[in-house]
Design a protein around this motif. Sequence first.
Motif, PDB file in Angstrom:
ATOM      1  N   GLU A  64      68.356  -4.499  41.783  1.00 54.64           N
ATOM      2  CA  GLU A  64      68.876  -5.090  40.546  1.00 54.64           C
ATOM      3  C   GLU A  64      67.738  -5.857  39.903  1.00 54.64           C
ATOM      4  N   SER A  65      67.494  -5.567  38.630  1.00 56.28           N
ATOM      5  CA  SER A  65      66.326  -6.154  37.986  1.00 56.28           C
ATOM      6  C   SER A  65      66.473  -6.186  36.474  1.00 56.28           C
ATOM      7  N   ASP A  66      65.843  -7.154  35.873  1.00 55.94           N
ATOM      8  CA  ASP A  66      65.653  -7.166  34.422  1.00 55.94           C
ATOM      9  C   ASP A  66      64.149  -7.141  34.126  1.00 55.94           C
ATOM     10  N   ARG A  67      63.379  -6.592  35.111  1.00 58.84           N
ATOM     11  CA  ARG A  67      61.922  -6.494  34.994  1.00 58.84           C
ATOM     12  C   ARG A  67      61.437  -5.060  35.245  1.00 58.84           C
ATOM     13  N   ALA A  68      62.280  -4.097  34.936  1.00 58.24           N
ATOM     14  CA  ALA A  68      61.919  -2.702  35.202  1.00 58.24           C
ATOM     15  C   ALA A  68      60.847  -2.207  34.234  1.00 58.24           C
ATOM     16  N   LEU A  69      60.167  -1.175  34.659  1.00 59.30           N
ATOM     17  CA  LEU A  69      59.267  -0.434  33.787  1.00 59.30           C
ATOM     18  C   LEU A  69      59.946   0.881  33.460  1.00 59.30           C
ATOM     19  N   ARG A  70      59.880   1.278  32.213  1.00 56.09           N
ATOM     20  CA  ARG A  70      60.498   2.531  31.767  1.00 56.09           C
ATOM     21  C   ARG A  70      59.365   3.476  31.376  1.00 56.09           C
ATOM     22  N   VAL A  71      59.348   4.652  32.011  1.00 58.26           N
ATOM     23  CA  VAL A  71      58.314   5.634  31.711  1.00 58.26           C
ATOM     24  C   VAL A  71      58.899   6.682  30.776  1.00 58.26           C
ATOM     25  N   LEU A  72      58.237   6.855  29.631  1.00 53.58           N
ATOM     26  CA  LEU A  72      58.653   7.816  28.614  1.00 53.58           C
ATOM     27  C   LEU A  72      57.677   8.982  28.643  1.00 53.58           C
ATOM     28  N   GLU A  73      58.225  10.176  28.871  1.00 58.04           N
ATOM     29  CA  GLU A  73      57.400  11.372  29.059  1.00 58.04           C
ATOM     30  C   GLU A  73      58.043  12.545  28.332  1.00 58.04           C
ATOM     31  N   THR A  74      57.245  13.264  27.559  1.00 54.49           N
ATOM     32  CA  THR A  74      57.746  14.378  26.768  1.00 54.49           C
ATOM     33  C   THR A  74      58.724  15.236  27.563  1.00 54.49           C
ATOM     34  N   ALA A  75      59.885  15.490  26.984  1.00 55.11           N
ATOM     35  CA  ALA A  75      60.922  16.398  27.483  1.00 55.11           C
ATOM     36  C   ALA A  75      61.776  15.829  28.606  1.00 55.11           C
ATOM     37  N   SER A  76      61.507  14.628  29.067  1.00 51.18           N
ATOM     38  CA  SER A  76      62.279  14.042  30.169  1.00 51.18           C
ATOM     39  C   SER A  76      62.962  12.756  29.729  1.00 51.18           C
ATOM     40  N   PRO A  77      64.193  12.538  30.226  1.00 46.54           N
ATOM     41  CA  PRO A  77      64.792  11.226  30.020  1.00 46.54           C
ATOM     42  C   PRO A  77      63.922  10.173  30.714  1.00 46.54           C
ATOM     43  N   PRO A  78      63.983   8.929  30.281  1.00 43.38           N
ATOM     44  CA  PRO A  78      63.161   7.890  30.906  1.00 43.38           C
ATOM     45  C   PRO A  78      63.461   7.757  32.397  1.00 43.38           C
ATOM     46  N   THR A  79      62.439   7.400  33.128  1.00 40.98           N
ATOM     47  CA  THR A  79      62.594   7.021  34.530  1.00 40.98           C
ATOM     48  C   THR A  79      62.339   5.525  34.605  1.00 40.98           C
ATOM     49  N   PHE A  80      63.228   4.827  35.307  1.00 41.36           N
ATOM     50  CA  PHE A  80      63.108   3.377  35.461  1.00 41.36           C
ATOM     51  C   PHE A  80      62.478   3.076  36.819  1.00 41.36           C
ATOM     52  N   TYR A  81      61.485   2.191  36.807  1.00 38.01           N
ATOM     53  CA  TYR A  81      60.794   1.762  38.014  1.00 38.01           C
ATOM     54  C   TYR A  81      61.071   0.284  38.221  1.00 38.01           C
ATOM     55  N   VAL A  82      61.659  -0.056  39.366  1.00 39.90           N
ATOM     56  CA  VAL A  82      62.083  -1.416  39.682  1.00 39.90           C
ATOM     57  C   VAL A  82      61.040  -2.075  40.595  1.00 39.90           C
ATOM     58  N   PRO A  83      60.620  -3.310  40.291  1.00 38.38           N
ATOM     59  CA  PRO A  83      59.662  -3.986  41.179  1.00 38.38           C
ATOM     60  C   PRO A  83      60.211  -4.074  42.606  1.00 38.38           C
ATOM     61  N   ALA A  84      59.339  -3.866  43.580  1.00 36.03           N
ATOM     62  CA  ALA A  84      59.757  -3.916  44.989  1.00 36.03           C
ATOM     63  C   ALA A  84      60.444  -5.241  45.326  1.00 36.03           C
ATOM     64  N   ALA A  85      60.050  -6.330  44.678  1.00 35.44           N
ATOM     65  CA  ALA A  85      60.668  -7.633  44.938  1.00 35.44           C
ATOM     66  C   ALA A  85      62.144  -7.662  44.548  1.00 35.44           C
ATOM     67  N   ASP A  86      62.578  -6.716  43.692  1.00 36.84           N
ATOM     68  CA  ASP A  86      63.972  -6.655  43.247  1.00 36.84           C
ATOM     69  C   ASP A  86      64.755  -5.549  43.958  1.00 36.84           C
ATOM     70  N   VAL A  87      64.199  -5.038  45.047  1.00 34.06           N
ATOM     71  CA  VAL A  87      64.820  -3.972  45.844  1.00 34.06           C
ATOM     72  C   VAL A  87      65.118  -4.537  47.227  1.00 34.06           C
ATOM     73  N   ASP A  88      66.306  -4.240  47.754  1.00 36.56           N
ATOM     74  CA  ASP A  88      66.680  -4.685  49.100  1.00 36.56           C
ATOM     75  C   ASP A  88      65.886  -3.865  50.123  1.00 36.56           C
ATOM     76  N   PRO A  89      64.922  -4.466  50.818  1.00 37.30           N
ATOM     77  CA  PRO A  89      64.091  -3.701  51.749  1.00 37.30           C
ATOM     78  C   PRO A  89      64.879  -3.126  52.922  1.00 37.30           C
ATOM     79  N   ASP A  90      66.029  -3.727  53.248  1.00 38.93           N
ATOM     80  CA  ASP A  90      66.843  -3.211  54.349  1.00 38.93           C
ATOM     81  C   ASP A  90      67.477  -1.866  54.014  1.00 38.93           C
ATOM     82  N   CYS A  91      67.494  -1.511  52.731  1.00 37.89           N
ATOM     83  CA  CYS A  91      68.068  -0.232  52.298  1.00 37.89           C
ATOM     84  C   CYS A  91      67.033   0.890  52.256  1.00 37.89           C
ATOM     85  N   MET A  92      65.764   0.542  52.382  1.00 40.31           N
ATOM     86  CA  MET A  92      64.698   1.508  52.144  1.00 40.31           C
ATOM     87  C   MET A  92      64.014   1.922  53.444  1.00 40.31           C
TER      88      MET A  92
END
Length: 182
Positions: A64-92
């Motif tokens: 859960e984050s409000d600090r994501a990076l959104r990658v915009l690339e021709t022909a693809s919907p955006p991909t959201f990248y969430v900082p590792a600090a906002d990811v539960d490491p126990d799930c990964m």
Amino acid sequence: MALAATRDVLAARGKWRYRGDKRPPFAQVPEAGQESVWDYPRPPRILADHRRVRVVAAGRVVAESDRALRVLETASPPTFYVPAADVDPDCMRRAPGTTHCEWKGLAHAYDVAGFGEAAWTYVETYPQYASLAGHFAFYPAELECTVDGESVLAQPGGYYGGWVTAEIVGPFKAGDPSTAWW
């Protein structure tokens, strides 16, 4: 670690006809408040996105984050990248798979809360995409993903991790070699 573009990488980058400078005739025309994936650039652009991004697996919040990076690339919907600090490491859990993007670099796959390879992170990048290191992207086909409360649909095809929301129009690259119009 920074990667250097090889001849094969440069050849892969050069194969695209559409690079966001003109919308092809088959592209949907966006309405007010929408974006066409055919207006997104090649090489891809990274933008900070401060909307609330949330990833859930079987009721458990993975990210859960409000600090994501959104990658915009021709022909693809955006991909959201969430900082590792906002990811539960126990799930990964690191999975055996790796992928290579001719623009971004080498990524490791991750099992997310027992759902299989449902995330990735770039471990070696090309210089322009170094800001993606230390961020995780998630496949919305495998997990419940939302942007500001809006449920995300998965990009067709299963391979790519684009997040389809109401603000995005296509058609989208789907990993089908027969659709070589991009």
